[in-house]
Design a protein around this motif. Structure first.
Motif, PDB file in Angstrom:
ATOM      1  N   VAL A 160       0.761  -1.019   0.091  1.00  0.00           N
ATOM      2  CA  VAL A 160       0.141  -0.096  -0.071  1.00  0.00           C
ATOM      3  C   VAL A 160       0.890   1.158   0.084  1.00  0.00           C
ATOM      4  O   VAL A 160       0.624   2.066  -0.777  1.00  0.00           O
ATOM      5  CB  VAL A 160      -1.012   0.084   1.276  1.00  0.00           C
ATOM      6  N   ARG A 161       1.564   1.390   0.681  1.00  0.00           N
ATOM      7  CA  ARG A 161       2.679   2.480   0.908  1.00  0.00           C
ATOM      8  C   ARG A 161       3.917   2.703   0.211  1.00  0.00           C
ATOM      9  O   ARG A 161       4.786   3.693   0.449  1.00  0.00           O
ATOM     10  CB  ARG A 161       3.017   2.565   2.417  1.00  0.00           C
ATOM     11  N   ALA A 229       1.272  -5.360   3.644  1.00  0.00           N
ATOM     12  CA  ALA A 229       0.305  -3.973   3.224  1.00  0.00           C
ATOM     13  C   ALA A 229      -0.255  -3.643   4.278  1.00  0.00           C
ATOM     14  O   ALA A 229      -0.831  -4.090   5.233  1.00  0.00           O
ATOM     15  CB  ALA A 229      -0.681  -4.627   2.356  1.00  0.00           C
ATOM     16  N   HIS A 230       0.129  -2.079   4.604  1.00  0.00           N
ATOM     17  CA  HIS A 230      -0.462  -1.423   5.720  1.00  0.00           C
ATOM     18  C   HIS A 230      -1.716  -0.406   5.099  1.00  0.00           C
ATOM     19  O   HIS A 230      -1.194   0.440   4.671  1.00  0.00           O
ATOM     20  CB  HIS A 230       0.555  -0.779   6.562  1.00  0.00           C
ATOM     21  N   HIS A 231      -2.658  -0.594   5.521  1.00  0.00           N
ATOM     22  CA  HIS A 231      -3.919   0.192   4.979  1.00  0.00           C
ATOM     23  C   HIS A 231      -4.106   1.233   5.792  1.00  0.00           C
ATOM     24  O   HIS A 231      -3.841   1.459   7.395  1.00  0.00           O
ATOM     25  CB  HIS A 231      -5.024  -0.642   4.764  1.00  0.00           C
ATOM     26  N   ASN A 294      -4.401   1.646  -4.851  1.00  0.00           N
ATOM     27  CA  ASN A 294      -5.454   2.772  -4.793  1.00  0.00           C
ATOM     28  C   ASN A 294      -5.979   3.216  -3.268  1.00  0.00           C
ATOM     29  O   ASN A 294      -6.631   4.494  -3.354  1.00  0.00           O
ATOM     30  CB  ASN A 294      -6.560   2.314  -5.451  1.00  0.00           C
ATOM     31  N   ILE A 295      -5.315   2.716  -2.525  1.00  0.00           N
ATOM     32  CA  ILE A 295      -5.580   2.992  -1.193  1.00  0.00           C
ATOM     33  C   ILE A 295      -4.799   4.366  -0.544  1.00  0.00           C
ATOM     34  O   ILE A 295      -3.767   4.440  -0.870  1.00  0.00           O
ATOM     35  CB  ILE A 295      -5.369   1.977   0.029  1.00  0.00           C
ATOM     36  N   SER A 296      -5.701   5.449  -0.103  1.00  0.00           N
ATOM     37  CA  SER A 296      -4.854   6.456   0.016  1.00  0.00           C
ATOM     38  C   SER A 296      -4.103   6.453   1.515  1.00  0.00           C
ATOM     39  O   SER A 296      -4.278   5.715   2.338  1.00  0.00           O
ATOM     40  CB  SER A 296      -5.831   7.850  -0.137  1.00  0.00           C
ATOM     41  N   ARG A 297      -3.371   7.509   1.638  1.00  0.00           N
ATOM     42  CA  ARG A 297      -2.366   7.666   2.837  1.00  0.00           C
ATOM     43  C   ARG A 297      -3.288   8.225   4.022  1.00  0.00           C
ATOM     44  O   ARG A 297      -3.064   8.193   5.245  1.00  0.00           O
ATOM     45  CB  ARG A 297      -1.262   8.349   2.443  1.00  0.00           C
ATOM     46  N   ALA A 298      -4.035   9.199   3.546  1.00  0.00           N
ATOM     47  CA  ALA A 298      -5.056   9.835   4.437  1.00  0.00           C
ATOM     48  C   ALA A 298      -6.123   8.812   5.076  1.00  0.00           C
ATOM     49  O   ALA A 298      -6.344   7.976   4.628  1.00  0.00           O
ATOM     50  CB  ALA A 298      -5.912  11.160   3.901  1.00  0.00           C
TER      51      ALA A 298
END
Ligand code: GLU
Length: 446
Positions: A160-161, A229-231, A294-298
């Motif tokens: 994710v990041r 993967a860290h969401h 596509n997962i956002s950081r916010a």
């Protein structure tokens, strides 16, 4: 890609909420779309707070969402494995005994902060001689055990990041075993991930620092690290974290309130990503559109209104065959015609009952303009009725009275249903039927 093995690892100390559901879904959708395995692991090393009823509830919640684990196990059955790993670390000098009390540690941290130093554990335990340790033991102190971090930058490619780095020199050596001999989460998790050959650890970003520590523990135990993967985490609209105590956002509560599991799953999966939030009718389809990049950081913000919209949309698009057994359970016998009439007007399926009541049970008509309603009664067509009857009737009534639009329709709606909103009358009228409609137009409670 080799078939993945993932695990969802809740502590059975409370109910799952929609934020936990995200983690479960990311794991399940990812592994299922790659033909992999989903493990449910109960992190119950905290024997005091863990309860069987929460474990049972978690499984029920997952199954409701459509997640069926391939393997289920609990950490409390595996203490022997953690003890063996502990020995391995001790033999390498990577686990050392510390005797500070919580107050002593706290004092030391405050002192460091006051002097502008980072509050990192000073490794005093590492320097204790055997005689000093014996002296602490003689005072009745029991050691807690810390893992000796290697001084390095730990780096991994997060799904994710992207590129992640943590300098382990900025961290305190983590406590792996408490004074009373109980395990904190860190070591058992790594031991399990090794023993169950977990390939991907998919979890919330609150674990990023743990990952740096755990990568070193994997190595110390002679294993490679899985992928990570860290969401982002889910917050309320105003930005507060969701705690297990927020009962109304528990999956159990959402289920009991009558939400569709796919509305919850769609929102949980798509919120906080660059993808548009939409109602997806099956987990298989949701799995196809899931993309970790596509997962956002916010933080992802949970808006209950969005859940209602998705739920309404799923019902609106739900074919009669899917709704039929559930309508039957609600005591609704209106068939496909009724479902087609009301499905666009409900947020929860159980609300169909209110409309069923209106078309099939006595209600008080609301009549403000008796003269107009009397004209309407006189023009009410003879049966058989179908969905064209409404048009036929209101056209005749418009011609007779010169009314149109709302002044024509609203009094009819109020007389026929008792309220001023609802499904299209063209669809409702044949379900209400001529005799009941005529009675209501006469002001009778039928
Ligand atoms: N029990 C941990 C948690 O719920 C598991 C974290 C992990 O997935 O490793 O946060």
């Amino acid at each position: 890609m080799k078939a993945p093995v993932v695990r969802f690892a809740p502590s059975p100390t409370g109910n799952l909420h929609i934020g936990n559901a995200r983690t479960a879904l990311f794991n399940a959708l990812f592994t299922r779309s790659h033909g992999g395995v989903f493990i449910l692991r109960f992190d119950d090393t905290d024997l005091e707070r863990s309860r069987q009823e929460f474990a049972d509830g978690i499984l029920t919640d997952l199954q409701w969402l459509g997640i069926h684990p391939d393997t289920i196990f609990r950490q409390s059955d595996r203490f022997a494995n953690y003890d063996a790993a502990t020995e391995k670390l001790k033999q390498q000098g990577l686990l050392y005994a510390c005797y500070e009390t919580a107050e002593e540690l706290d004092r030391r941290r405050k002192f460091q902060v006051a002097r502008g130093l980072p509050p990192i554990y000073d490794r005093a335990g590492l320097k204790l001689s055997d005689a000093e340790k014996a002296a602490f033991e003689a005072q009745g102190r029991r050691p807690h055990w810390r893992f000796l971090l290697a001084p390095e930058t730990v780096a991994w490619k997060d799904l994710v990041r992207g590129d992640c780095q943590v300098d382990s020199r900025s961290l305190s050596d983590p406590v792996l075993i408490r004074e009373d001999g109980s395990y904190l989460y860190t070591l058992p998790s790594v031991v399990d991930d090794i023993d169950y050959a977990v390939t991907h650890i998919i979890r919330g970003e609150d674990h990023v620092t743990n990952t740096a520590v755990q990568i070193q523990i994997f190595r110390a135990l002679g294993a490679g690290s899985p992928a990570f993967a860290h969401h982002n985490l889910l917050t309320t609209v105003s930005g507060e974290g969701l705690s297990k105590r927020l009962g109304h956002l528990s999956l159990r509560n959402l289920r009991e309130s009558g939400y569709e599991p796919m509305a919850v799953a769609s929102l949980a999966t798509l919120v906080g990503s660059s993808q548009a939030i939409r109602a997806v009718p099956s987990l298989a389809e949701l799995g196809e559109i899931l993309d970790f990049s596509n997962i956002s950081r916010a933080p992802a913000k949970f808006d209950p209104l969005e859940l209602d919209q998705l739920n309404a949309r799923l019902l609106h698009e739900m074919p009669y065959d899917a709704a039929a057994p559930r309508l039957k359970k609600l005591g609704i016998t209106g068939g496909e015609a009724f479902w087609n009439a009301v499905r666009a007007n409900i947020v929860l399926l159980s609300q169909a009952r209110e409309w069923w009541h209106i078309v099939s049970a006595p209600i008080q008509p609301s009549i403000d303009d008796p003269e107009f309603i009397a004209a309407a009664l006189a023009l009410l067509p003879e049966e058989p009725w179908d969905t064209t009857t409404w048009k036929q009737w209101t056209s005749a009534l418009a011609a007779e009275t010169g009314r149109k639009g709302k002044t024509l329709y609203m009094p009819l709606r109020q007389a026929l249903t008792g309220i001023d909103h609802g499904p299209e009358l063209a669809a409702l009228l044949p379900i209400i039927g001529r005799s009941r409609a005529a009675g209501r137009l006469q002001g009778k409670k039928v």
